[in-house]
Design an enzyme around this catalytic site. Structure first.
Site, mmCIF file in Angstrom:
data_model
loop_
_atom_site.group_PDB
_atom_site.id
_atom_site.type_symbol
_atom_site.label_atom_id
_atom_site.label_comp_id
_atom_site.label_asym_id
_atom_site.label_seq_id
_atom_site.Cartn_x
_atom_site.Cartn_y
_atom_site.Cartn_z
ATOM 1 N N SER A 242 36.566 42.690 50.197
ATOM 2 C CA SER A 242 37.072 41.492 50.550
ATOM 3 C C SER A 242 37.565 40.764 49.274
ATOM 4 O O SER A 242 38.022 39.532 49.448
ATOM 5 C CB SER A 242 36.134 40.838 51.524
ATOM 6 O OG SER A 242 36.116 41.438 52.638
ATOM 7 N N ASN A 243 37.421 41.198 48.258
ATOM 8 C CA ASN A 243 37.392 40.484 46.725
ATOM 9 C C ASN A 243 39.024 40.323 46.570
ATOM 10 O O ASN A 243 39.720 41.336 46.346
ATOM 11 C CB ASN A 243 36.844 41.305 45.731
ATOM 12 C CG ASN A 243 36.802 40.310 44.575
ATOM 13 O OD1 ASN A 243 37.891 40.180 44.045
ATOM 14 N ND2 ASN A 243 35.597 40.454 43.975
ATOM 15 N N GLY B 21 40.413 39.121 43.824
ATOM 16 C CA GLY B 21 40.771 39.565 42.535
ATOM 17 C C GLY B 21 41.109 41.048 42.492
ATOM 18 O O GLY B 21 42.029 41.288 41.858
ATOM 19 N N GLU C 97 27.147 49.360 53.452
ATOM 20 C CA GLU C 97 25.437 49.105 52.553
ATOM 21 C C GLU C 97 25.636 50.018 51.516
ATOM 22 O O GLU C 97 25.970 51.322 51.645
ATOM 23 C CB GLU C 97 24.461 49.506 53.556
ATOM 24 C CG GLU C 97 23.108 49.263 53.045
ATOM 25 C CD GLU C 97 21.911 49.649 53.930
ATOM 26 O OE1 GLU C 97 20.855 49.481 53.375
ATOM 27 O OE2 GLU C 97 22.321 49.704 55.124
ATOM 28 N N ASP D 225 33.710 51.018 42.595
ATOM 29 C CA ASP D 225 32.302 50.424 42.366
ATOM 30 C C ASP D 225 32.316 50.260 40.940
ATOM 31 O O ASP D 225 32.862 51.563 40.235
ATOM 32 C CB ASP D 225 31.393 51.396 42.901
ATOM 33 C CG ASP D 225 29.858 50.760 43.123
ATOM 34 O OD1 ASP D 225 30.079 49.438 43.645
ATOM 35 O OD2 ASP D 225 29.035 51.250 42.333
ATOM 36 N N GLY E 121 33.778 37.401 37.787
ATOM 37 C CA GLY E 121 32.358 38.179 37.198
ATOM 38 C C GLY E 121 31.750 37.830 36.006
ATOM 39 O O GLY E 121 31.673 36.661 35.592
ATOM 40 N N ASP F 34 33.298 38.289 33.157
ATOM 41 C CA ASP F 34 34.307 38.366 32.190
ATOM 42 C C ASP F 34 34.093 37.116 30.938
ATOM 43 O O ASP F 34 34.463 37.500 30.046
ATOM 44 C CB ASP F 34 35.688 37.870 32.867
ATOM 45 C CG ASP F 34 36.377 39.178 33.648
ATOM 46 O OD1 ASP F 34 35.495 40.167 33.535
ATOM 47 O OD2 ASP F 34 37.411 39.014 34.380
ATOM 48 N N ARG G 41 38.945 48.715 35.190
ATOM 49 C CA ARG G 41 39.606 48.783 36.678
ATOM 50 C C ARG G 41 40.932 49.397 36.196
ATOM 51 O O ARG G 41 41.641 50.196 36.878
ATOM 52 C CB ARG G 41 39.268 47.722 37.499
ATOM 53 C CG ARG G 41 39.872 48.102 38.920
ATOM 54 C CD ARG G 41 39.607 47.037 39.695
ATOM 55 N NE ARG G 41 38.040 46.752 39.857
ATOM 56 C CZ ARG G 41 37.492 45.694 39.459
ATOM 57 N NH1 ARG G 41 38.249 44.849 38.819
ATOM 58 N NH2 ARG G 41 36.101 45.731 39.803
#
Length: 201
Positions: A11-12, A14, A42, A71, A157, A159, A185
């Site tokens: 749901s991020n 960014g 989870e 991840d 985060g 950064d 990423r």
């Protein structure tokens, strides 16, 4: 022809923006699982790959769409690879970037400059459907150093405290388009884009 639509197992906002920037031009469309009312999976895996697979299967099963999940985390050499898998909840609350940075800087307080090496690692998994036995897996790495204090107001985060030594900029000081190309990423997405071109669709 309408673009192939993926659910992003996050749901991020960014992350969604990075996926769109790096893969949208290739003819793919994206929607987050949050937009479709899907709760987070989870994360019980012991590696980045395991967690990405868990998230992708959960999103694909809940929506019936092909799924993309990533991840990623910050691995600091002086801390034995921590925060690693627990990067987003290092200080105890998921997604509290300021608390995570404060804990990291406290842990690194007495570490000399030459030993402040670290890297971001990202794994991206693509599943055609929830029971796909052959996931497409791409990985990326961004090496750098941990700063003694935050710099810059971009990104998210960790950064502001991650220095790219080649450019002498923190990850929070880059223009988004440049950061997307250099980042863990971004590198994983570039590898994924190549794999898609070679083997899929």
């Amino acid at each position: 022809m309408s673009p192939v639509k993926f659910v992003v197992a996050s749901s991020n906002a960014g992350k969604l923006a990075e996926f769109r920037d790096l893969l949208g031009a290739a003819g793919y469309a994206f929607v987050t699982q949050g937009e479709l009312g899907v709760e987070d999976a989870e994360e019980t895996g012991l590696t980045f790959v395991e967690n990405a697979l868990l998230k992708a299967r959960h999103a694909a099963r809940a929506t019936g769409l092909p799924a993309l999940a990533d991840d990623s985390g910050l691995c600091v050499d002086a801390l034995g690879g921590a925060p690693g898998l627990y990067s987003a909840r290092y200080a105890g609350v998921h997604g509290d970037a300021q608390a995570n940075i404060a804990k990291l800087l406290a842990a690194m307080k007495d570490v000399p400059a030459a030993q402040r090496t670290a890297h971001f690692h990202a794994v991206i998994v693509l599943l055609r459907h929830a029971d796909d036995p052959q996931p497409v897996i791409a990985e990326g790495r961004w090496s750098g150093l941990i700063l003694e204090a935050p710099r810059g107001d971009g990104g998210f985060g960790y950064d502001p405290v991650f220095l790219d030594p080649e450019n002498n900029l923190s990850a929070a000081e880059f223009e988004p388009a440049i950061k997307n190309r250099l980042s863990h990423r971004g590198r994983a997405l570039a590898a994924l884009r190549q794999k898609l071109a070679d083997t899929w669709l």
